[in-house]
Each structure stands twice: as C-alpha cells, then as structure tokens.
Design an enzyme around this catalytic site. Structure first.
Site, PDB file in Angstrom:
ATOM      1  N   SER A   1       0.861  -1.233   0.007  1.00 54.59           N
ATOM      2  CA  SER A   1       0.036  -0.195   0.057  1.00 54.59           C
ATOM      3  C   SER A   1       1.035   1.296  -0.011  1.00 54.59           C
ATOM      4  O   SER A   1       0.593   2.341  -0.290  1.00 54.59           O
ATOM      5  CB  SER A   1      -1.031  -0.083   1.163  1.00 54.59           C
ATOM      6  N   HIS A   2       2.131   1.186   0.337  1.00 53.74           N
ATOM      7  CA  HIS A   2       2.922   2.397   0.167  1.00 53.74           C
ATOM      8  C   HIS A   2       4.184   2.083  -0.871  1.00 53.74           C
ATOM      9  O   HIS A   2       5.158   2.854  -0.775  1.00 53.74           O
ATOM     10  CB  HIS A   2       3.702   2.569   1.415  1.00 53.74           C
TER      11      HIS A   2
ATOM     12  N   PHE B   1       2.120  11.586   1.567  1.00 50.73           N
ATOM     13  CA  PHE B   1       1.245  10.474   1.335  1.00 50.73           C
ATOM     14  C   PHE B   1       2.127   9.197   1.547  1.00 50.73           C
ATOM     15  O   PHE B   1       1.770   8.366   1.019  1.00 50.73           O
ATOM     16  CB  PHE B   1       0.881  10.805  -0.163  1.00 50.73           C
TER      17      PHE B   1
ATOM     18  N   PHE C   1       2.663   3.706  13.395  1.00 49.64           N
ATOM     19  CA  PHE C   1       1.403   3.343  13.232  1.00 49.64           C
ATOM     20  C   PHE C   1       0.611   4.525  13.272  1.00 49.64           C
ATOM     21  O   PHE C   1       0.674   5.562  13.956  1.00 49.64           O
ATOM     22  CB  PHE C   1       0.935   2.407  14.578  1.00 49.64           C
TER      23      PHE C   1
ATOM     24  N   GLU D   1      -7.538   0.778   4.924  1.00 50.45           N
ATOM     25  CA  GLU D   1      -8.249  -0.569   5.217  1.00 50.45           C
ATOM     26  C   GLU D   1      -9.652  -0.463   4.971  1.00 50.45           C
ATOM     27  O   GLU D   1     -10.374  -1.436   4.348  1.00 50.45           O
ATOM     28  CB  GLU D   1      -7.767  -0.825   6.405  1.00 50.45           C
TER      29      GLU D   1
ATOM     30  N   HIS E   1      -9.734   6.378  25.017  1.00 49.24           N
ATOM     31  CA  HIS E   1      -9.508   7.627  25.448  1.00 49.24           C
ATOM     32  C   HIS E   1      -7.859   7.938  25.381  1.00 49.24           C
ATOM     33  O   HIS E   1      -7.414   9.106  24.982  1.00 49.24           O
ATOM     34  CB  HIS E   1      -9.991   8.232  26.755  1.00 49.24           C
TER      35      HIS E   1
ATOM     36  N   LEU F   1       8.614  -8.352  17.645  1.00 51.16           N
ATOM     37  CA  LEU F   1       8.883  -7.121  17.586  1.00 51.16           C
ATOM     38  C   LEU F   1       8.126  -6.281  16.376  1.00 51.16           C
ATOM     39  O   LEU F   1       8.098  -6.870  15.345  1.00 51.16           O
ATOM     40  CB  LEU F   1      10.504  -6.730  17.258  1.00 51.16           C
TER      41      LEU F   1
ATOM     42  N   ARG G   1       8.336  -6.645   8.008  1.00 51.22           N
ATOM     43  CA  ARG G   1       8.969  -5.740   6.819  1.00 51.22           C
ATOM     44  C   ARG G   1      10.573  -6.283   6.698  1.00 51.22           C
ATOM     45  O   ARG G   1      10.925  -6.554   5.500  1.00 51.22           O
ATOM     46  CB  ARG G   1       8.979  -4.168   7.471  1.00 51.22           C
TER      47      ARG G   1
END
Lengths: 341, 341
Positions: free
Chosen positions: A49-50, A123, A181, A190, A231, A307, A312
C-alpha cells in the site's frame, strides 16, 4: 472477483518505473528521485500500500494542483537545536532529505534536536525517516497530522487525522527497532479496501454522518473514524495534531482538509521529527546500554512475541534476493496513467 | 462491608499531615516537602489514589530500604541541551525540582531540551511535572518505566512496566492540556482494588502465571498485565522502556523488579522529560498558533467530548474553595503508621 496475477520486478526496475512515471506527471527530477525511494522501500518491505500503488495517489495530488511539483525546500536559519525546512508545498520526501543532515548534526551537537518540515504534502509512511535516523545511531520520533477524518473519544465528529507516531531505536549490527502506526483504529486505506470489495467493516471502526456506529465502509469514510485504544489513543491523536501542527506553525488536520477543498489530494501540513543522540546522555557508555536494550528485545522475542517491523525486515531480505511481485492490474493502471500524461 | 465516612480537610492541613508523616518516617525535610506537594496535588485534583494514600506506599518503600531518605540530587554538567540529575536513590520529586530550572533554561536557549532523572524511586503520577512545564509556556513529554509487570502483545510473560506517557501543552489563561496514562490496559492499582474487594476482573486485563487470560485479580497480579490498544500500546510501552531506561543509562522495568528483590518497594530507575519552547519554532508568532490549537480543543469540546484532565481541573476548583474529603479509615491507617514510627 477478477483474477489478478503478478509480475516479478527487481528493485531497480521499481525505482526506474517510479521515477519515470513521476517525472512524466510533471514532478521535478530531485523530487521524483526522493519520492521514488519511498515507493521502492514500500515494495521492498512488503508494504504494497506504500509501494508503486502510491504512484496513483501522487498523480492525483499533482493533477489536482495540491502539490507544488518544483518546490525548492528551504532551510530557515536557527542557532538552536531546531532545524526548519519550508517545503514550499512540495512532497515531504525531498524536504526531509534536505533537512536530515542538519538534524543529525544538531542532535550530535546538542544531544537532542528537532526538525520541522513545514508546508509539505504527505502521502507516505513515516518509518523510512525514523529508520534512516536510527541507522545513524540516533533515537528518533516522528509525528504528522493528515486530513480531519477521526473523531475524538467521546465524540462522533471528525477532528483528528489518522495522525501516525513513528519511533526508531538503533541496534548495532541489526535492523533498527522501528514502529509506525496510525492513532486511528485502522488505516484509512483499510476501510477503502473494504468499500471497494463491498465488504462490511467491524462496527467499532467508526461512525456514520449521523454519529451512529456503522458497518458500512462508505458511511464511515463519509462520517468519522475512531481512534485506537479509546481515550488514550484519542489523547495521542491530539498530541500529534499539536506537535506537528500549531507547535511548528502548520496546519491541523481539519485545516488541511479545508485547504484541500474537496480535491481529494493528500494532506498538506507539517511534520515534526525529534532526534536524540544516546551519546549525549551516555558518553562512551553507549554500547553498554544499547546491549541492555537488547536484553529487553530478547525477553519479548523469547516468549514468541514479535517486535514491530520484523515482518518488513523479513520481506526485505527476500526482496533483495528475489525482487518483488507487483500486481499486473496495478501495472496496467499505471500504464493507463502514463498514456493520459 | 465496613462503612467508611470522610473528613473535610483544607489543602494546608493535607500538606502539614503529609510533611509530618514523611518526616517521622525518616525522610529528609527537603524531600518530604517535595513529596508532600504531589500528595496535595493528588487530593486537590480528586486523584485520591495519588493523594494521602501514597503515605502508606512511601512508608513501605522507606521501611524496606528501597529509597535513600537523605539523597542529595546532583546535576551532572553538560554543555548540551541535556540536563542530568542523579537522584542518589531518593524519591523522584526533589530530583525533578532540582532539574526543572535548568531544563526550562535549556529549552528556552536551544528550543528543545531533555531532562534525565537517574536513580530515583517513583511512586507518583507524571502529570504534576508536565503540568508545571506547560505552566511555564513549554510543551512537555514525560516517560518512566516501573516494575516488570506487563506482557508484550503476542506474549503472556511480563517484560514492561505500566510505563506511563504524559504530555502537557500550554493554554494561555487556562489550565494546560495535560494527559498522563499508563500503557498497560489498566492501572495496577485498579487490579489491586478488585483483589481487595474480592471482585472478578474482565478477562482482557491480563494473564495468569500459566499464560491464560484470567478474571482472578490475584492471578493476574502474579502473572502479567496486558498493554492497552494491542500491538500499538505494546510498541509504546517498549518505547517508554527504551527512552527512560537504556537511553539514559538507567534500569528497565525488569531490572527494577530484580533490584527490588521481593521487598515490595516502588520502582527504582529513570525518567525522561522532553521540553520544547514554542518560541523556538514560532518566534513572536506563538500567540497566533496557540490560538489555532484552541480551535481544535473547541472542536473536541463542542461535540460533547471531554479533554483529558478536565475532571481533575473541575475537582481542583471545588477543593480550592471547600477543601477536600479524606477517608476516615485512611486517616486511621495513617495514625497507625505514625504510632509505629
């Protein structure tokens, strides 16, 4: 379902394709080079996706006039542990490359330093940036807002962006410890994938425009996403807005969305990167204390937990040896884009 | 159920009681003063678990020899944007007070600065520290590990502490935007309250010693707590360990637990505080951009969502006017402690 196949490409081929397409779309050569590298990194690390998919995203921002294709990133003078780059409305990658050497130098000089990228179009993921700094032996944190898509905990109307937080930690002789993240419950992509596939989403991803929890992907895209972690995630999302928005004199996610004015471009705004030199605290004891961090990593992996970024890195090892598999349909879409250019 | 009543006290009475008890327990006067202030702040803001109740916790650490009662916090020289205070094994509060002026000065000089507190015993919240810095017009982040109680996502064995993250943002003319939360699913004290009350806990708070999800509070206290927010919270917990542990040459939560050797004392280790001066980025435009942040807060509150710390600030307004209500049973426990001293 249409059956897709895929095609093997070397990373050099991915790089050449990305540079060619970006240049044809009107992007200046230095920007095209910097942007292409993040797509190569995405494909290499299995983050499709990247990867080359982002050529379509970049082309849309270029066609909509959201991004300045020839922007010259300018460093603003500072006698402090702060580096500021005005990206001139161009893509963020070249602005980061322009500021990186000064950030590294300032972190080594002062122990801690910050790089603000202003007026850049985003982006891509943040992990290439914190990974690059960790590769220089620095600890790095990065933050950026996006478009106003995410509701605060206790509300149902969008205020925050997907507001990622990235962190890098150097591991001598190994790939750095890196995470990156979104503070939204899930990535916006997604939800878009579910919409395209006509699939329902879990009812705790977001709200429709009436503020009701919804399993309809389109209704949530038009309504508001939730933050992760209740929260606490909401508090972190607010922190990202503040650190990489008003603190550095740049747009909040709501302001970026307003500036886009329905063009569907990538977010415009700022990014804050903090770099810390362990030697600033530890002097010549850096090796000793980095070794203690390795014990913590071993305690995590020793019980079968993973981890972040290990997937990746595993994909990277394979890609560097065998090349990458790219969707034939994506390549066809890219060819279509090139014909239109 | 034993019926408890409560007693009204002024904040000055809370302060006097806390100082007297801490001194009787052997704590040096300057430490007693700094520690008492965090208990006053806890009672004042309705955080009773960080109020006078902590006298019992502090007394336990003092009696067990976990904390150095006369420690003299020492600033270690640095020509950088880094301030280091060696707390000499004493409570963290006086070490923070010792380092705070130098941190503020460094943040104003360099734009960004970091304070490492080393070798300190922690039993208080982090919000008083980031709130104090935000009160000086600075943006602040704070991190500290604790004892090894929390399992990483994907595992069931304890590695991390409850590892709080705190953040403060200045709001001219208003109470700062402040949050402070554990990266564990819940506070450890919450599980302890359930154990004392003989109540079951939700099955997603932690694992028993066999690695099974459990609703038994004692089993989870003896096993492992979970992080909040799945793998994202787990990544943040690891970041806190690294930033306020090995980066500043101090203990990880597992090492702190090993050092405690079953004495049941509060965690020993480090704390990292990062302070950023908005003027370092914004020069004389600070007011303009802080006003933009206020628009974001308005967008949150305007939809009925709450900002973090609003409950504390509301409690504070009442306490400053009417004093605070303190449990008569807690006061009796404190008197018992005084008789033993």
């Amino acid at each position: 379902m249409v059956v897709d196949t895929d095609v093997t490409m070397t990373l050099d081929e991915v790089r050449a394709l990305a540079r060619a397409v970006l240049t044809e779309q009107g992007l200046a050569a230095d920007h095209a080079e910097a942007v292409a590298e993040t797509m190569v990194a995405g494909e290499r690390d299995g983050c499709t996706s990247h990867g080359l998919y982002r050529l379509l995203v970049a082309a849309r921002s270029l066609a909509a006039g959201v991004v300045a294709p020839n922007a010259l990133p300018l460093a603003e003078p500072s006698g402090k542990a702060i580096v500021r780059i005005n990206g001139g409305g161009g893509f963020a990658q070249l602005a980061f490359e322009t500021g990186k050497p000064a950030l590294i130098a300032a972190a080594r000089q002062f122990g801690i330093a910050a790089l603000a990228l202003n007026n850049v179009v985003h982006f891509a993921a943040l992990w290439p940036e914190v990974e690059a700094l960790a590769g220089e032996g620095l600890v790095a944190l990065a933050f950026t807002p996006s478009h106003g898509w995410v509701a605060p905990a206790g509300g149902t109307k969008p205020v925050f962006g997907t507001n990622p937080i990235a962190f890098g930690w150097p591991r001598p002789g190994r790939d750095p410890f890196v995470f990156d993240f979104a503070t939204s419950a899930v990535a916006r992509g997604e939800i878009e994938l579910h919409r395209r596939a006509g699939k329902a989403i879990p009812d705790d991803w977001g709200y429709d425009a009436d503020g009701q929890p919804s399993t309809d992907a389109k209704a949530v895209l038009d309504g508001a996403m939730r933050t992760f972690g209740g929260h606490k995630g909401s508090a972190l999302a607010a922190m990202v807005e503040l650190l990489a928005g008003p603190l550095i004199g740049d747009l909040t996610s709501q302001e970026s969305m307003a500036h886009d004015a329905g063009r569907g471009g990538s977010p415009l705004g700022g990014e804050l990167i903090i770099a810390i030199d362990p030697a600033g605290f530890l002097g010549d004891e850096v090796g000793t204390h980095l070794a203690r961090a390795e014990k913590m990593f071993a305690a995590i992996e020793g019980q079968g937990a993973r981890l972040p970024s290990q997937r990746r890195y595993a994909a990277r090892a394979i890609s560097l040896r065998d090349g990458v598999r790219v969707s034939a349909r994506l390549l066809a879409d890219i060819e279509l884009l090139r014909k239109k250019a």
